[in-house]
Write an enzyme that holds these catalytic residues in place. Structure first.
Site, mmCIF file in Angstrom:
data_model
loop_
_atom_site.group_PDB
_atom_site.id
_atom_site.type_symbol
_atom_site.label_atom_id
_atom_site.label_comp_id
_atom_site.label_asym_id
_atom_site.label_seq_id
_atom_site.Cartn_x
_atom_site.Cartn_y
_atom_site.Cartn_z
ATOM 1 N N GLN A 101 0.848 -1.196 0.000
ATOM 2 C CA GLN A 101 0.000 0.000 0.000
ATOM 3 C C GLN A 101 0.883 1.245 0.000
ATOM 4 O O GLN A 101 0.402 2.363 -0.123
ATOM 5 C CB GLN A 101 -0.908 0.033 1.224
ATOM 6 C CG GLN A 101 -1.818 -1.173 1.345
ATOM 7 C CD GLN A 101 -2.493 -1.217 2.698
ATOM 8 O OE1 GLN A 101 -3.612 -0.719 2.882
ATOM 9 N NE2 GLN A 101 -1.828 -1.817 3.669
ATOM 10 N N HIS A 119 -1.348 1.280 -4.386
ATOM 11 C CA HIS A 119 -1.768 2.678 -4.254
ATOM 12 C C HIS A 119 -0.888 3.625 -5.062
ATOM 13 O O HIS A 119 -0.897 4.833 -4.841
ATOM 14 C CB HIS A 119 -1.769 3.095 -2.775
ATOM 15 C CG HIS A 119 -2.835 2.373 -1.985
ATOM 16 N ND1 HIS A 119 -2.911 2.426 -0.622
ATOM 17 C CD2 HIS A 119 -3.842 1.569 -2.376
ATOM 18 C CE1 HIS A 119 -3.934 1.698 -0.208
ATOM 19 N NE2 HIS A 119 -4.503 1.154 -1.264
ATOM 20 N N CYS A 127 -0.278 13.550 -15.833
ATOM 21 C CA CYS A 127 -1.217 14.638 -16.108
ATOM 22 C C CYS A 127 -2.617 14.239 -15.625
ATOM 23 O O CYS A 127 -3.075 13.131 -15.915
ATOM 24 C CB CYS A 127 -1.265 14.933 -17.603
ATOM 25 S SG CYS A 127 -2.565 16.116 -18.026
ATOM 26 N N GLY A 187 2.865 -4.230 9.042
ATOM 27 C CA GLY A 187 2.920 -2.770 9.150
ATOM 28 C C GLY A 187 1.724 -2.072 8.556
ATOM 29 O O GLY A 187 1.848 -0.984 7.984
ATOM 30 N N THR A 188 0.542 -2.683 8.708
ATOM 31 C CA THR A 188 -0.659 -2.027 8.202
ATOM 32 C C THR A 188 -1.784 -2.148 9.220
ATOM 33 O O THR A 188 -1.951 -3.162 9.882
ATOM 34 C CB THR A 188 -1.116 -2.607 6.843
ATOM 35 O OG1 THR A 188 -2.332 -1.967 6.436
ATOM 36 C CG2 THR A 188 -1.325 -4.111 6.907
HETATM 37 N N1 APR Z 1 6.796 -1.836 12.633
HETATM 38 C C1 APR Z 1 5.609 -2.458 12.435
HETATM 39 N N2 APR Z 1 4.420 -1.808 12.418
HETATM 40 C C2 APR Z 1 4.453 -0.476 12.612
HETATM 41 C C3 APR Z 1 5.646 0.245 12.832
HETATM 42 C C4 APR Z 1 6.854 -0.495 12.837
HETATM 43 N N3 APR Z 1 8.049 0.089 13.025
HETATM 44 N N4 APR Z 1 5.334 1.563 13.008
HETATM 45 C C5 APR Z 1 3.988 1.652 12.890
HETATM 46 N N5 APR Z 1 3.459 0.441 12.671
HETATM 47 C C6 APR Z 1 2.061 0.086 12.440
HETATM 48 C C7 APR Z 1 1.060 0.964 13.168
HETATM 49 O O1 APR Z 1 0.793 0.409 14.439
HETATM 50 C C8 APR Z 1 -0.162 0.869 12.244
HETATM 51 O O2 APR Z 1 -1.004 -0.205 12.634
HETATM 52 O O3 APR Z 1 1.821 0.279 11.077
HETATM 53 C C9 APR Z 1 0.440 0.538 10.872
HETATM 54 C C10 APR Z 1 0.327 1.698 9.891
HETATM 55 O O4 APR Z 1 -1.032 1.900 9.662
HETATM 56 P P1 APR Z 1 -1.512 3.163 8.818
HETATM 57 O O5 APR Z 1 -0.817 4.378 9.293
HETATM 58 O O6 APR Z 1 -3.018 3.086 8.795
HETATM 59 O O7 APR Z 1 -0.944 2.884 7.363
HETATM 60 P P2 APR Z 1 -1.510 1.868 6.320
HETATM 61 O O8 APR Z 1 -2.142 0.688 6.981
HETATM 62 O O9 APR Z 1 -0.403 1.608 5.368
HETATM 63 O O10 APR Z 1 -2.636 2.706 5.554
HETATM 64 C C11 APR Z 1 -3.221 2.023 4.458
HETATM 65 O O11 APR Z 1 -4.567 3.863 3.898
HETATM 66 O O12 APR Z 1 -4.494 5.963 4.206
HETATM 67 C C12 APR Z 1 -4.490 5.071 3.193
HETATM 68 O O13 APR Z 1 -3.509 4.947 1.081
HETATM 69 C C13 APR Z 1 -3.202 5.111 2.437
HETATM 70 O O14 APR Z 1 -1.724 3.287 1.910
HETATM 71 C C14 APR Z 1 -2.451 3.904 2.957
HETATM 72 C C15 APR Z 1 -3.579 3.001 3.406
#
Ligand code: APR
Length: 244
Positions: A101, A119, A127, A187-188
């Site tokens: 993502q 993404h 453009c 990490g999501t």
């Molecule tokens: N190691 C592992 N996990 C981590 C770390 C780390 N060092 N630091 C943060 N995290 C975790 C957080 O606890 C959180 O659960 O990573 C996750 C990040 O979540 P988001 O900030 O929601 O990011 P993401 O899941 O990638 O968002 C998905 O949503 O906003 C849209 O398009 C955007 O690609 C993004 C998508």
């Protein structure tokens, strides 16, 4: 960190593994996660209020400048040990698909090969009207740079809230998820669809689902294994435990 011996055995024998990564994997490279508070000038905005076609229509320069700031941030960082551990995993597993993502391009920068950018990629610019990609643009402080081909406004080649994901990447991600014996969610926060649905699709098909994340998520109760901590620490230790 100790890993269950059955997990180590599963990975040693695995032929087909798919991985979904989110902003947490890049956090240890110094990039804020998507739901982290914004920094400095941008602290007054929510990402959701900047990363949308409506925001771009309302104030194209503000959105362009936010992405220009994020592009510079990405250019200033390097992959971390978590990215490199995923490259090592890809080298060890016959069929390995990395679905991300993240729009920072760090997985490819680290050497990952089979990467699906669901993404888009913040380093690519296209453009808004004719879709032509461009590597260069004028840096006018007053207005959004224009397309050389049609004069339309340029925009980052990323998927905004409310926009469709690139069809080819999404179809490949669904197919790789269906075929995977093991599916990692790393990490999501697992809140944004359709990416978040992939782990549940894997589980429903009988794949082993593994979460590596700093904190529990809505997926955690549905995983076979969940490791909560920093992906840049856990992933290298897991790769070492399985492949030495
Ligand atoms: N190691 C592992 N996990 C981590 C770390 C780390 N060092 N630091 C943060 N995290 C975790 C957080 O606890 C959180 O659960 O990573 C996750 C990040 O979540 P988001 O900030 O929601 O990011 P993401 O899941 O990638 O968002 C998905 O949503 O906003 C849209 O398009 C955007 O690609 C993004 C998508």
């Amino acid at each position: 960190m100790d890993f269950p011996s059955e997990l180590i055995q599963f990975l040693k024998k695995a032929e087909r593994v798919s991985v979904l990564t989110g902003a947490g994997v890049s956090q240890e490279s110094g990039l804020r996660t998507f739901r982290d508070a914004q920094a400095g000038l941008w602290a007054q905005y929510r990402p959701e209020d900047l990363a949308s076609p409506e925001a771009f229509a309302r104030d194209p320069k503000l959105v362009w400048d936010w992405y220009a700031w994020r592009r510079e941030a990405v250019k200033g960082v390097r992959p971390n040990a978590g990215h490199y551990a995923l490259v090592e995993m890809e080298n060890r597993i016959p069929t390995f698909t990395l679905i991300t993502q993240n729009v920072d391009g760090l997985h490819r920068f680290a050497g990952s090969r089979n990467v699906l950018e669901l993404h888009g990629n913040i380093l690519r610019v296209r453009c808004a009207d004719c879709g032509t990609f461009t590597e260069v643009w004028g840096d006018d402080s007053e207005s959004v740079p224009r397309c050389e081909t049609c004069g339309g406004m340029l925009r980052p080649d990323v998927v905004w809230f409310g926009e469709a994901l690139p069809r080819a990447e999404l179809e490949a991600a669904v197919s790789a998820t269906r075929e995977a014996q093991i599916f990692f969610s790393i990490g999501t926060s697992g809140v944004v669809q359709p990416a978040a649905a992939l782990a549940h699709a894997a589980r429903n098909k009988g794949s082993i689902v593994i979460e590596i994340n700093a904190e529990p998520t809505p997926l955690t109760p549905k995983t076979d294994f969940a490791f909560h901590g920093r992906s840049g620490e856990i992933l290298p230790e897991l790769v070492k435990a399985v492949w030495g």
